[in-house]
Design an enzyme around this catalytic site. Structure first.
Site, PDB file in Angstrom:
ATOM      1  N   GLU A  68      -3.674  -3.663   4.260  1.00 53.97           N
ATOM      2  CA  GLU A  68      -3.435  -3.855   2.826  1.00 53.97           C
ATOM      3  C   GLU A  68      -3.379  -5.313   2.369  1.00 53.97           C
ATOM      4  O   GLU A  68      -2.345  -5.798   1.907  1.00 53.97           O
ATOM      5  CB  GLU A  68      -2.136  -3.146   2.406  1.00 53.97           C
ATOM      6  CG  GLU A  68      -2.160  -1.659   2.645  1.00 53.97           C
ATOM      7  CD  GLU A  68      -0.914  -0.954   2.116  1.00 53.97           C
ATOM      8  OE1 GLU A  68       0.066  -1.642   1.797  1.00 53.97           O
ATOM      9  OE2 GLU A  68      -0.937   0.280   2.014  1.00 53.97           O
ATOM     10  N   ASN A 113      -5.737   3.408   2.677  1.00 54.43           N
ATOM     11  CA  ASN A 113      -4.363   3.823   2.388  1.00 54.43           C
ATOM     12  C   ASN A 113      -4.314   4.240   0.933  1.00 54.43           C
ATOM     13  O   ASN A 113      -4.805   3.506   0.055  1.00 54.43           O
ATOM     14  CB  ASN A 113      -3.380   2.667   2.600  1.00 54.43           C
ATOM     15  CG  ASN A 113      -3.128   2.371   4.068  1.00 54.43           C
ATOM     16  OD1 ASN A 113      -3.696   3.022   4.946  1.00 54.43           O
ATOM     17  ND2 ASN A 113      -2.272   1.396   4.329  1.00 54.43           N
ATOM     18  N   GLU A 154      -3.289   5.995   5.713  1.00 56.01           N
ATOM     19  CA  GLU A 154      -1.911   6.269   5.284  1.00 56.01           C
ATOM     20  C   GLU A 154      -1.960   7.159   4.052  1.00 56.01           C
ATOM     21  O   GLU A 154      -2.747   6.907   3.138  1.00 56.01           O
ATOM     22  CB  GLU A 154      -1.157   4.990   4.861  1.00 56.01           C
ATOM     23  CG  GLU A 154      -0.692   4.104   5.971  1.00 56.01           C
ATOM     24  CD  GLU A 154       0.065   2.874   5.459  1.00 56.01           C
ATOM     25  OE1 GLU A 154       0.613   2.894   4.336  1.00 56.01           O
ATOM     26  OE2 GLU A 154       0.082   1.879   6.200  1.00 56.01           O
ATOM     27  N   HIS A 184       0.330  -6.054  10.361  1.00 53.72           N
ATOM     28  CA  HIS A 184       0.995  -5.270   9.323  1.00 53.72           C
ATOM     29  C   HIS A 184       2.212  -6.077   8.846  1.00 53.72           C
ATOM     30  O   HIS A 184       3.350  -5.673   9.015  1.00 53.72           O
ATOM     31  CB  HIS A 184       1.386  -3.888   9.853  1.00 53.72           C
ATOM     32  CG  HIS A 184       1.617  -2.860   8.784  1.00 53.72           C
ATOM     33  ND1 HIS A 184       0.971  -1.632   8.754  1.00 53.72           N
ATOM     34  CD2 HIS A 184       2.429  -2.863   7.690  1.00 53.72           C
ATOM     35  CE1 HIS A 184       1.384  -0.936   7.711  1.00 53.72           C
ATOM     36  NE2 HIS A 184       2.275  -1.651   7.049  1.00 53.72           N
ATOM     37  N   ARG A 236      -1.558   5.747  14.692  1.00 53.51           N
ATOM     38  CA  ARG A 236      -1.844   4.399  14.195  1.00 53.51           C
ATOM     39  C   ARG A 236      -0.539   3.601  14.185  1.00 53.51           C
ATOM     40  O   ARG A 236       0.407   3.968  13.488  1.00 53.51           O
ATOM     41  CB  ARG A 236      -2.440   4.471  12.786  1.00 53.51           C
ATOM     42  CG  ARG A 236      -2.590   3.123  12.130  1.00 53.51           C
ATOM     43  CD  ARG A 236      -3.281   3.165  10.768  1.00 53.51           C
ATOM     44  NE  ARG A 236      -3.268   1.819  10.222  1.00 53.51           N
ATOM     45  CZ  ARG A 236      -2.638   1.455   9.106  1.00 53.51           C
ATOM     46  NH1 ARG A 236      -2.022   2.339   8.351  1.00 53.51           N
ATOM     47  NH2 ARG A 236      -2.638   0.197   8.724  1.00 53.51           N
ATOM     48  N   TYR A 296      -1.841   6.407  -2.093  1.00 51.22           N
ATOM     49  CA  TYR A 296      -0.623   7.121  -2.446  1.00 51.22           C
ATOM     50  C   TYR A 296      -0.658   7.739  -3.838  1.00 51.22           C
ATOM     51  O   TYR A 296      -0.240   8.859  -4.039  1.00 51.22           O
ATOM     52  CB  TYR A 296       0.591   6.181  -2.345  1.00 51.22           C
ATOM     53  CG  TYR A 296       0.907   5.783  -0.925  1.00 51.22           C
ATOM     54  CD1 TYR A 296       1.724   6.581  -0.129  1.00 51.22           C
ATOM     55  CD2 TYR A 296       0.359   4.635  -0.356  1.00 51.22           C
ATOM     56  CE1 TYR A 296       2.005   6.242   1.189  1.00 51.22           C
ATOM     57  CE2 TYR A 296       0.640   4.283   0.965  1.00 51.22           C
ATOM     58  CZ  TYR A 296       1.450   5.089   1.722  1.00 51.22           C
ATOM     59  OH  TYR A 296       1.713   4.757   3.023  1.00 51.22           O
TER      60      TYR A 296
HETATM   61  C1  PNW Z   1       2.246   0.756   2.181  1.00 53.07           C
HETATM   62  N1  PNW Z   1       2.506   0.215  -4.226  1.00 53.07           N
HETATM   63  O1  PNW Z   1       2.602  -0.236   1.256  1.00 53.07           O
HETATM   64  C2  PNW Z   1       2.475   0.112   3.541  1.00 53.07           C
HETATM   65  O2  PNW Z   1       1.308   0.024   4.317  1.00 53.07           O
HETATM   66  C3  PNW Z   1       3.579   0.712   4.333  1.00 53.07           C
HETATM   67  O3  PNW Z   1       4.058  -0.219   5.270  1.00 53.07           O
HETATM   68  C4  PNW Z   1       4.653   1.234   3.409  1.00 53.07           C
HETATM   69  O4  PNW Z   1       5.779   1.675   4.107  1.00 53.07           O
HETATM   70  C5  PNW Z   1       4.030   2.357   2.606  1.00 53.07           C
HETATM   71  O5  PNW Z   1       2.910   1.924   1.892  1.00 53.07           O
HETATM   72  C6  PNW Z   1       4.984   3.012   1.636  1.00 53.07           C
HETATM   73  O6  PNW Z   1       5.402   2.116   0.653  1.00 53.07           O
HETATM   74  C7  PNW Z   1       2.561  -0.052  -0.102  1.00 53.07           C
HETATM   75  O7  PNW Z   1       3.454  -0.274  -4.880  1.00 53.07           O
HETATM   76  C8  PNW Z   1       3.559  -0.648  -0.854  1.00 53.07           C
HETATM   77  O8  PNW Z   1       1.551   0.791  -4.822  1.00 53.07           O
HETATM   78  C9  PNW Z   1       3.532  -0.554  -2.211  1.00 53.07           C
HETATM   79  C10 PNW Z   1       2.511   0.139  -2.834  1.00 53.07           C
HETATM   80  C11 PNW Z   1       1.517   0.734  -2.093  1.00 53.07           C
HETATM   81  C12 PNW Z   1       1.550   0.642  -0.726  1.00 53.07           C
END
Ligand code: PNW
Length: 494
Positions: free
Chosen positions: A176, A316, A386, A129, A83, A318
Site C-alpha cells: 500500500e 487490497n 487483503e 509493510h 501472506r 475494503y
Molecule cells: C490496510 N483506509 O491499511 C493495511 O494493509 C493493514 O495493515 C491494515 O490493518 C488494514 O488495512 C485494516 O486497516 C489500510 O483508510 C488503512 O482506507 C486505511 C485504509 C485502507 C487500508
C-alpha cells in the site's frame, strides 16, 4: 430498511487460492528480542502523547514466540496460502547495505516458512509493510532520500531472495504505497508521522515518498528477475490498495470526471508507473505541477523494462465512496485531484452499511466495478491480497459474542460473490483471496480497539479463539469450488 441481498455462494475456479494475511509489526511482538533493531513503528507507537491510542506493538499477538500454534490454526482453517511480512530490522537491525545481518532474525522466518510448507501452506512474503528500520529514517530521512533508500531497499530485498527464495515463490515488495505516502507524510497518522502541523512540507513529501517506493520497487524487481528468478521460479509484484469511487451525482459530468480522477490519484499514481511502465497519470501531472517529482530517462527505462515482470496485481480492497467535484480552488496540499469524498450520494442514500470502523462500509457492488477497472487498465491476473472488516461493536463484545461474527461472514460472502461475478460474467481474471486478517492485531493508530481477525485474540492472555468466519471461509470455498466445474465460463479473455 432496504432489503438485504442474500449471499449466493456463487462458484469460484477450482485453482482459486484461499489465504489469510498479516503484517509483522501488527502481530509479531518480540520488539526487542533476539537482536531485532527498532523500526519507525517502535518509535512512533511510544511517542508521548500517544498517537496510537496509548498502545504499542511491543507484544502484539506474540506471534514471534507462537509460530507453531499459529500455523496449526491456519491448517485448521484449510488455508492454502499465508501472506506475512518480513521485518527489515529483524534481518538487518540498522537497515543499511553496509550494516551487519542478524542471523536470529533470519532463523525466525526460516522456521515460519518451513512450518507452513510442512502443512502445504504456500508462503507469500511482503518485504515492506511499513516498519522501516529507524536508523535509516534518522540517517538520511528514509524514503525522502530516493537514491539512499533505493540502494538499501534493494540490498535488503536481495538478502530475502537469497535466504528465503528457495521456498518463497510469491514476493510482494511494498504494501500500500498510497497509505504509506498519504498517512505517513500528509495526515501524519502513521509513522513517520509527518504533516504540515508537525512542520513538514505535506505539499511535496507524500509524492517524494511515493517516488522512492516506485523506483525501489522497480530496482528490486530487476534484481529478482536478473539474479534469482531463473532458478527460483517465483513471481514478484506490489500490493496497491484503493477504493472505488461512484459519482455523487450520476447526472453531473463534473462528478463523473471527479470519480475517475480520484481513482487515478489513488491507484494510477502507483499502478501506471509500476504496471504500465509510464509516467504518472496525466491528470496528476496537470494538477500537481512541480509538487510531483520527475522520472529521469534512466528511471523511465527501468520502469518500462520491469513493468512486464510484475506478473500479478496485488489488490487490497475494503470499501468505496462517492466522489463530488469541488468547485473552488484546491487546498494547496490537496491529494485528491480536488475531489470531495462522501459516504452518501446526492439523494442522501448511503453507499453501504457501516462496519465496526468509520471508514469501512460494505460495498460489494463497487468492489466488482473496481475489479473491472483494474483489469481493463493493467491486464494482470489479480490476487485479493487483503479484504475484511470489523463487526459493528466488536471490541465491546465478550469472546463468546465475538466469535459469532455474522456481519463479517456476510461481508466475506458478498465480496466472494462479487469476485465470482467478475470472473464468470465480466471475464476478469482473479486468482486468489486473502482474508485480512488471520487474527485480531495491532491496528496501527487505532491500537487494539479495531478487530479485523478471523481469529479472536485476548490481548491480556494472548489466547486465540477461532471466529465462525474462519470456518465459513473454509466451507464456502469448498462449496464454491465444487460448483465451479459446472459453471459456464464466459467472456474469458485469452
Ligand atoms: C490496510 N483506509 O491499511 C493495511 O494493509 C493493514 O495493515 C491494515 O490493518 C488494514 O488495512 C485494516 O486497516 C489500510 O483508510 C488503512 O482506507 C486505511 C485504509 C485502507 C487500508
Amino acid at each position: 430498511a432496504a432489503p438485504r441481498a442474500p449471499v449466493l455462494d456463487l462458484p469460484l475456479p477450482k485453482d482459486f487460492v484461499l489465504g489469510a494475511a498479516t503484517a509483522a509489526y501488527q502481530i509479531e511482538g518480540g520488539a526487542f528480542q533476539d537482536g531485532k533493531g527498532p523500526s519507525i513503528w517502535d518509535e512512533f507507537s511510544h511517542l508521548e502523547p500517544s498517537r496510537t491510542s496509548n498502545e504499542n506493538g511491543d507484544v502484539a499477538c506474540d506471534h514471534y514466540n507462537r509460530v507453531a500454534e499459529d500455523v496449526e490454526l491456519m491448517k485448521s482453517y484449510g488455508l492454502q496460502a499465508y501472506r506475512f511480512s518480513i521485518c527489515w530490522s529483524r534481518l538487518i537491525p540498522l537497515g543499511g547495505r553496509n550494516d551487519p545481518i542478524n542471523e536470529k532474525g533470519i532463523a525466525f522466518y526460516n522456521n515460519l516458512i518451513d512450518r507452513l510448507l510442512a502443512q502445504n501452506i504456500q508462503p507469500v512474503a511482503t518485504l515492506y509493510h511499513w516498519d522501516l528500520p529507524l536508523e535509516l529514517q534518522k540517517r538520511y530521512g528514509g524514503m525522502l532520500n530516493t537514491p539512499q533508500f533505493q540502494a538499501d531497499f534493494v540490498n535488503y530485498a536481495r538478502l530475502c531472495f537469497s535466504r528465503f527464495g528457495d521456498r518463497v515463490k510469491q514476493w510482494i515488495t511494498f504494501n500500500e504505497p498510497y497509505i504509506i505516502s498519504t498517512y505517513g507524510f500528509h495526515s501524519g497518522i502513521l509513522a513517520p508521522g509527518h504533516s504540515t502541523s508537525m512542520g513538514n512540507d505535506s505539499r511535496t513529501e507524500p509524492f517524494r515518498a511515493g517516488h522512492s517506493i516506485i523506483l525501489s520497487h522497480a530496482a528490486a524487481v530487476k534484481a529478482y528477475a536478473s539474479e534469482f528468478q531463473l532458478h527460483q521460479t517465483g513471481s514478484i509484484s506490489i500490493v496497491l490498495n484503493g477504493d472505488y469511487y461512484e459519482p455523487y451525482d450520476i447526472l453531473s459530468e463534473a462528478d463523473r470526471a471527479a470519480a475517475q480522477r480520484r481513482m487515478e490519484f489513488y491507484i494510477g499514481w502507483f499502478g501506471d508507473p509500476v504496471y504500465l511502465g509510464t509516467d504518472y497519470p496525466a491528470c496528476m501531472r496537470k494538477r500537481l505541477g512541480s509538487r510531483l517529482p520527475e522520472f529521469t530517462a534512466a528511471d523511465l527505462s527501468l520502469l518500462s523494462e520491469t513493468a512486464p515482470i510484475n506478473s500479478f496485481y496485488g489488490m487490497n480492497h475494503y470499501t468505496s465512496q462517492y466522489a463530488r467535484a469541488r468547485t473552488g480552488d484546491p487546498e494547496e496540499d490537496d491529494m485528491t485531484g480536488n475531489v470531495e469524498e462522501l459516504p452518501y450520494d446526492i439523494d442522501g442514500v448511503e453507499i453501504g452499511p457501516l462496519s465496526g470502523v468509520s471508514w469501512l462500509r460494505v460495498t460489494d457492488v463497487q468492489f466488482r466495478k473496481l475489479l473491472n477497472w483494474i483489469w481493463v487498465r493493467y491486464q494482470r491476473p489479480i490476487y485479493i491480497t487483503e479484504n475484511g472488516c470489523p463487526c459493528p461493536g466488536e471490541n465491546d463484545m465478550t469472546v463468546k459474542e465475538a466469535v459469532n461474527d455474522d456481519f463479517r461472514i456476510r461481508y466475506f460472502g458478498l465480496y466472494l460473490d462479487a469476485i465470482s461475478r467478475a470472473i464468470y460474467e465480466d471475464g476478469v481474471k482473479v486468482q486468489g483471496y486473502y482474508a485480512w486478517s488471520l487474527m485480531d492485531n495491532f491496528e496501527w493508530s487505532a491500537g487494539y480497539g479495531i478487530r479485523f481477525g478471523i481469529t479472536h485474540v485476548d490481548f491480556k492472555t494472548l489466547i486465540r479463539t477461532p471466529k465462525r468466519s474462519a470456518f465459513y471461509l473454509r466451507d464456502t470455498m469448498k462449496q464454491r469450488k465444487s460448483k465451479a466445474a459446472h459453471a459456464p465460463s464466459m467472456n474469458v479473455p485469452a
